[in-house]
Design a protein around this motif. Structure first.
Motif, PDB file in Angstrom:
ATOM      1  N   LYS A 299       0.827  -1.214   0.000  1.00 22.34           N
ATOM      2  CA  LYS A 299       0.000   0.000   0.000  1.00 22.34           C
ATOM      3  C   LYS A 299       0.859   1.262   0.000  1.00 22.34           C
ATOM      4  CE  LYS A 299      -4.086  -1.914   2.317  1.00 22.34           C
ATOM      5  NZ  LYS A 299      -4.921  -1.876   3.549  1.00 22.34           N
ATOM      6  N   ALA A 300       1.994   1.197   0.706  1.00 21.15           N
ATOM      7  CA  ALA A 300       2.891   2.368   0.777  1.00 21.15           C
ATOM      8  C   ALA A 300       3.739   2.519  -0.484  1.00 21.15           C
ATOM      9  CB  ALA A 300       3.796   2.246   2.001  1.00 21.15           C
ATOM     10  N   GLY A 301       3.699   1.505  -1.356  1.00 25.29           N
ATOM     11  CA  GLY A 301       4.447   1.586  -2.610  1.00 25.29           C
ATOM     12  C   GLY A 301       5.939   1.342  -2.486  1.00 25.29           C
ATOM     13  N   VAL A 302       6.346   0.630  -1.416  1.00 24.43           N
ATOM     14  CA  VAL A 302       7.783   0.403  -1.209  1.00 24.43           C
ATOM     15  C   VAL A 302       8.150  -1.079  -1.323  1.00 24.43           C
ATOM     16  CG1 VAL A 302       7.982   2.436   0.275  1.00 24.43           C
ATOM     17  CG2 VAL A 302       7.567   0.187   1.314  1.00 24.43           C
ATOM     18  N   ASP A 303       7.174  -1.920  -1.705  1.00 22.54           N
ATOM     19  CA  ASP A 303       7.435  -3.362  -1.725  1.00 22.54           C
ATOM     20  C   ASP A 303       8.409  -3.784  -2.822  1.00 22.54           C
ATOM     21  OD1 ASP A 303       5.171  -2.563  -3.393  1.00 22.54           O
ATOM     22  OD2 ASP A 303       5.072  -4.683  -3.958  1.00 22.54           O
ATOM     23  N   LYS A 304       8.657  -2.915  -3.819  1.00 24.94           N
ATOM     24  CA  LYS A 304       9.590  -3.250  -4.898  1.00 24.94           C
ATOM     25  C   LYS A 304      10.977  -2.650  -4.682  1.00 24.94           C
ATOM     26  CE  LYS A 304       6.556  -5.657  -7.142  1.00 24.94           C
ATOM     27  NZ  LYS A 304       6.661  -7.130  -7.123  1.00 24.94           N
ATOM     28  N   PHE A 305      11.180  -1.993  -3.550  1.00 20.91           N
ATOM     29  CA  PHE A 305      12.525  -1.513  -3.212  1.00 20.91           C
ATOM     30  C   PHE A 305      13.364  -2.724  -2.795  1.00 20.91           C
ATOM     31  CE2 PHE A 305      10.287   2.416  -3.190  1.00 20.91           C
ATOM     32  CZ  PHE A 305      11.231   3.427  -3.363  1.00 20.91           C
ATOM     33  N   VAL A 306      14.577  -2.792  -3.320  1.00 18.69           N
ATOM     34  CA  VAL A 306      15.412  -3.982  -3.115  1.00 18.69           C
ATOM     35  C   VAL A 306      15.635  -4.308  -1.634  1.00 18.69           C
ATOM     36  CG1 VAL A 306      17.704  -4.990  -3.510  1.00 18.69           C
ATOM     37  CG2 VAL A 306      16.508  -3.845  -5.365  1.00 18.69           C
ATOM     38  N   PRO A 307      15.938  -3.336  -0.755  1.00 16.48           N
ATOM     39  CA  PRO A 307      16.119  -3.695   0.666  1.00 16.48           C
ATOM     40  C   PRO A 307      14.869  -4.334   1.277  1.00 16.48           C
ATOM     41  CG  PRO A 307      16.990  -1.497   0.248  1.00 16.48           C
ATOM     42  CD  PRO A 307      16.241  -1.901  -0.979  1.00 16.48           C
ATOM     43  N   VAL A 308      13.684  -3.841   0.891  1.00 17.25           N
ATOM     44  CA  VAL A 308      12.432  -4.412   1.407  1.00 17.25           C
ATOM     45  C   VAL A 308      12.229  -5.819   0.854  1.00 17.25           C
ATOM     46  CG1 VAL A 308       9.916  -4.162   1.486  1.00 17.25           C
ATOM     47  CG2 VAL A 308      11.378  -2.140   1.720  1.00 17.25           C
ATOM     48  N   MET A 309      12.475  -5.998  -0.449  1.00 18.20           N
ATOM     49  CA  MET A 309      12.325  -7.320  -1.063  1.00 18.20           C
ATOM     50  C   MET A 309      13.291  -8.327  -0.444  1.00 18.20           C
ATOM     51  SD  MET A 309      11.861  -6.368  -5.098  1.00 18.20           S
ATOM     52  CE  MET A 309      11.257  -7.974  -5.597  1.00 18.20           C
ATOM     53  N   THR A 310      14.507  -7.875  -0.172  1.00 18.35           N
ATOM     54  CA  THR A 310      15.512  -8.756   0.443  1.00 18.35           C
ATOM     55  C   THR A 310      15.043  -9.226   1.810  1.00 18.35           C
ATOM     56  OG1 THR A 310      17.280  -7.585  -0.737  1.00 18.35           O
ATOM     57  CG2 THR A 310      17.931  -8.923   1.150  1.00 18.35           C
ATOM     58  N   CYS A 311      14.503  -8.301   2.604  1.00 18.39           N
ATOM     59  CA  CYS A 311      13.995  -8.668   3.936  1.00 18.39           C
ATOM     60  C   CYS A 311      12.778  -9.583   3.837  1.00 18.39           C
ATOM     61  CB  CYS A 311      13.643  -7.412   4.730  1.00 18.39           C
ATOM     62  SG  CYS A 311      15.085  -6.506   5.305  1.00 18.39           S
ATOM     63  N   LEU A 312      11.931  -9.355   2.837  1.00 12.42           N
ATOM     64  CA  LEU A 312      10.757 -10.214   2.658  1.00 12.42           C
ATOM     65  C   LEU A 312      11.175 -11.637   2.287  1.00 12.42           C
ATOM     66  CD1 LEU A 312       8.346  -7.805   0.736  1.00 12.42           C
ATOM     67  CD2 LEU A 312       7.941  -8.798   2.996  1.00 12.42           C
ATOM     68  N   VAL A 313      12.150 -11.770   1.390  1.00 14.85           N
ATOM     69  CA  VAL A 313      12.661 -13.095   1.027  1.00 14.85           C
ATOM     70  C   VAL A 313      13.160 -13.814   2.277  1.00 14.85           C
ATOM     71  CG1 VAL A 313      14.546 -14.304  -0.165  1.00 14.85           C
ATOM     72  CG2 VAL A 313      13.211 -12.574  -1.375  1.00 14.85           C
ATOM     73  N   HIS A 314      13.921 -13.087   3.089  1.00 16.86           N
ATOM     74  CA  HIS A 314      14.482 -13.663   4.308  1.00 16.86           C
ATOM     75  C   HIS A 314      13.376 -14.019   5.303  1.00 16.86           C
ATOM     76  CE1 HIS A 314      17.698 -14.573   7.055  1.00 16.86           C
ATOM     77  NE2 HIS A 314      17.201 -13.761   7.976  1.00 16.86           N
ATOM     78  N   MET A 315      12.396 -13.107   5.455  1.00 16.21           N
ATOM     79  CA  MET A 315      11.320 -13.332   6.429  1.00 16.21           C
ATOM     80  C   MET A 315      10.491 -14.557   6.072  1.00 16.21           C
ATOM     81  SD  MET A 315       7.774 -12.915   6.963  1.00 16.21           S
ATOM     82  CE  MET A 315       7.206 -11.663   5.819  1.00 16.21           C
ATOM     83  N   TYR A 316      10.052 -14.646   4.811  1.00 17.04           N
ATOM     84  CA  TYR A 316       9.238 -15.799   4.406  1.00 17.04           C
ATOM     85  C   TYR A 316      10.030 -17.096   4.527  1.00 17.04           C
ATOM     86  CZ  TYR A 316       5.279 -13.013   2.807  1.00 17.04           C
ATOM     87  OH  TYR A 316       4.177 -12.193   2.768  1.00 17.04           O
ATOM     88  N   SER A 317      11.305 -17.026   4.207  1.00 17.77           N
ATOM     89  CA  SER A 317      12.158 -18.206   4.348  1.00 17.77           C
ATOM     90  C   SER A 317      12.237 -18.652   5.800  1.00 17.77           C
ATOM     91  CB  SER A 317      13.561 -17.905   3.814  1.00 17.77           C
ATOM     92  OG  SER A 317      14.484 -18.889   4.215  1.00 17.77           O
ATOM     93  N   ARG A 318      12.459 -17.701   6.711  1.00 15.47           N
ATOM     94  CA  ARG A 318      12.584 -18.034   8.135  1.00 15.47           C
ATOM     95  C   ARG A 318      11.260 -18.520   8.729  1.00 15.47           C
ATOM     96  NH1 ARG A 318      17.488 -18.565  10.447  1.00 15.47           N
ATOM     97  NH2 ARG A 318      16.666 -17.839  12.437  1.00 15.47           N
TER      98      ARG A 318
END
Length: 643
Positions: A299-318
């Motif tokens: 909603k904030a429009g930041v989900d495609k920023f690489v640092p956010v995507m990197t953390c999301l990959v890590h979070m879902y993995s964990r």
């Protein structure tokens, strides 16, 4: 007569506005040339600042030189600043040498250029040659050293600055607090804090945020938050400082609470906020909350920023959702090293070593440059998938092709790889020959491999070394005790336990937990405090009976105490992960995967039992232990019994 003067003033203002907005060609059009010549010394500086590349700057330089404006010291200083900002220090130095009457601004511009471009040697030499230094000079040196990672020297320059009678401003104080944060030097930080209070700058937003960041990086959360509460307003910077500080200091729950509070009072989250909040969900394995924050990031429009995507990959993995990690990752079209490394790490954590290697090959084909973090993730993936040859090839590629210096963590992965493959002597030789100092973790890795390979003589020798390195680490004693218990040396087991009591070392209890509707339900072996304990015991009793009919037999070797078989079986059936799974069976609807987290390694008996549970119930059961994920489905585990 007043009208032309007003028109000239308006034209000058328009000229300056065009330069400030980067419209260099428009500023140089014919209507403005007369204005430029009317005040060349001042107006040329605006043109220089508008330059974003060296080619137009050189053209303007020639223009200024032809007009004679370049001989003016003010103009020459700004021309030198433009060259320094664009990285051409050779021309900047030449201009500096041509200024006949240099002022402190001339020296500071060249000095700042060296600092900005990382030429610390030239900056120091010029600093020593300067006939006069002001606060800006000292601030630049302190900030430059801090930015380049020379924190101790930066702090030394700050102290020398104070001895010279200079009073640092907000910029300098912010730099020195970052320096103390880098050093984790809270003592020096408190001394500078006292100076800030005396100077009346403790309510400055920039200084206050830097001061709070210093306290939090040093582990002083309460002091950091107290500083921020004293600031005149709550900004996104101060909120980010608190959330990141709590995350970095292990208070992930507190970080998420503050994140919710911040949004509740109307402070809009930015990329930095989402990175910290998602990282906290990753640490807690809080899937439901992580999914909510992911939605908020969209909603904030930041989900495609690489640092956010990197953390999301890590979070879902964990959290055990590898498919969601892949969905986020494959939504990116670039070749960012950090994001690629995060996905390689996710594959390794879930036991997909071949996928990790394939992604690494794609990374190289895409001309992305692997980092030491990439290789660490890749070596981890190989070691947890039994890919010895591939792992050793990666290590050689890292050291010989890319010339990267392995850290002790890289060597630990290689030792694990060799140990799991039965090459214990080769693993020990690597530890003894590596150029970095071995730590307790790498020796414990070898000790664990000795247990797996049942090389008890070597295990005894390695255990002594490990305990000498860290006599208060319970894991070493537990490993040694388990090794002795495996060969039924109960007297020697008692000696280990006696040594632990004498040194006041306590074994870390096995804990498993399940998330249900945003709440964490925790289970510990022998603990019967859960409100639904009777239902859990009954469910577990029924389940153990069912899997026995399918061929399950308790592995008594996993009970490392001298007791009767009946007692051993009861103890095995109440391991924390079994209790957590029973609770999940009672609480989650059919078809929903069961996700259990555990702080220690899953034992062999639980691993076998959970495979049977997945078979008789048709449920997918995902268990994360201290080192990896196990995906149980239809009587099989994703680790292929290699963990």
């Amino acid at each position: 007569m007043a009208r032309p003067a007003l028109n000239t003033l308006a034209t000058k203002d328009e000229f300056v506005r065009l330069c400030a907005s980067g419209r260099l060609k428009d500023a140089l059009r014919r209507p403005f040339r007369g204005v430029l010549w009317s005040d060349a010394a001042r107006l040329f500086s605006h043109l220089f600042r508008a330059c974003r590349a060296l080619r137009p700057l050189r053209q303007l330089h020639a223009f200024a030189a032809t007009s004679g404006a370049a001989t003016d010291r003010f103009t020459a200083n700004h021309l030198m600043l433009a060259y320094a900002d664009l990285g051409d220090l050779t021309v900047a130095r030449d201009l500096f040498d041509r200024i006949s009457r240099r002022n402190v601004m001339s020296w500071n511009i060249l000095f700042g250029g060296y600092i900005k471009n990382g030429d610390l040697g030239s900056a120091r030499k010029l600093f020593e040659e300067m006939p006069e230094r002001n606060v800006a000079t000292w601030n630049a040196m302190v900030a430059g050293l801090t930015n380049l990672g020379f924190n101790e020297e930066s702090l030394g320059f700050f102290l020398e600055m104070r001895r010279e009678g200079m009073h640092p401003d907000e910029f300098g104080l912010g730099s020195v607090f970052r320096c103390c944060a880098g050093l984790r030097d809270v003592v020096s930080g408190r001394q500078v804090h006292a100076y800030v209070v005396r100077s009346g700058l403790d309510r400055d937003m920039c200084v206050g945020s830097s001061l709070a960041h210093m306290y939090m990086r040093c582990g002083c959360l309460q002091e950091g938050e107290a500083v921020l509460r004293m600031l005149p307003s709550l900004s996104i910077v101060s909120c980010n400082t608190i959330i990141a500080g709590r995350t970095q200091n292990g208070d992930s729950e507190g970080a998420l609470e503050y994140f919710c509070m911040m949004r509740g009072i109307g402070v809009a989250a930015d990329v930095v906020t989402f990175v910290s909040a998602i990282s906290s969900c990753s640490d807690l394995a809080a899937l439901a909350q992580g999914q909510q924050i992911h939605g908020q990031a969209i909603k904030a429009g930041v989900d495609k920023f690489v640092p956010v995507m990197t953390c999301l990959v890590h979070m879902y993995s964990r959290c055990g959702c590898l498919s969601d990690s892949e969905r986020v990752f494959f939504g990116y079209c670039g070749s960012d090293t950090f994001l690629l490394s995060a996905m390689i790490s996710a594959y390794g954590f879930h036991g997909h070593g071949q996928k990790a290697i394939e992604l690494f090959k794609q990374m190289l084909n895409g001309r992305a440059e692997p980092s030491d973090v990439t290789f660490l993730a890749l070596l981890y993936a190989c070691s947890h998938s039994g890919l010895k040859e591939e792992g050793m090839d990666c290590f050689e590629l890292m050291t010989k092709t890319y010339g990267l210096q392995p850290s002790v963590k890289h060597y630990t992965c290689v030792v694990d790889l060799l140990g799991r493959s039965g090459c214990l002597d080769e693993a020990e030789a690597l530890i003894l020959s590596m150029p970095v100092t071995p730590d307790g973790v790498i020796w414990k890795t070898l000790l664990s491999a000795c247990k797996t390979q049942k090389n008890f003589d070597m295990a005894e020798r390695i255990a002594k070394r490990v305990i000498e390195l860290d006599p208060h680490d319970s894991a070493s004693y537990v490993l040694l005790s388990n090794i002795r218990a495996t060969s039924r040396r109960w007297g020697d087991v008692s000696e280990v336990r006696k040594a632990m009591r004498e040194k006041n070392v306590r074994k870390e209890p096995g804990v498993s937990w399940v998330e249900l509707k945003g709440q964490i339900h925790q289970f510990c072996t022998g603990d019967e405090s859960h409100p639904r304990q009777k239902e859990i015991d009954e469910c577990l009793k029924e389940m153990m009976a069912k899997i026995r009919q399918c061929g399950y037999s308790p592995n008594m070797g996993m009970v490392l105490h001298d007791m009767e078989d009946e007692e051993k079986e009861v103890s095995l059936s109440h391991h924390s992960e079994k209790l957590a799974i029973a609770f999940a069976f009672l609480s989650l609807p059919e078809g929903v995967p069961i996700r259990v987290m555990k702080n220690l390694r899953v034992c062999d008996d639980c691993h076998a039992a959970i495979k049977f549970m997945s078979q008789v119930t048709g449920r997918e059961i995902v268990v994360r232990d201290v080192s990896r994920f196990h995906h149980f489905k239809d009587g099989r585990c994703s680790c292929r019994d290699y963990w």
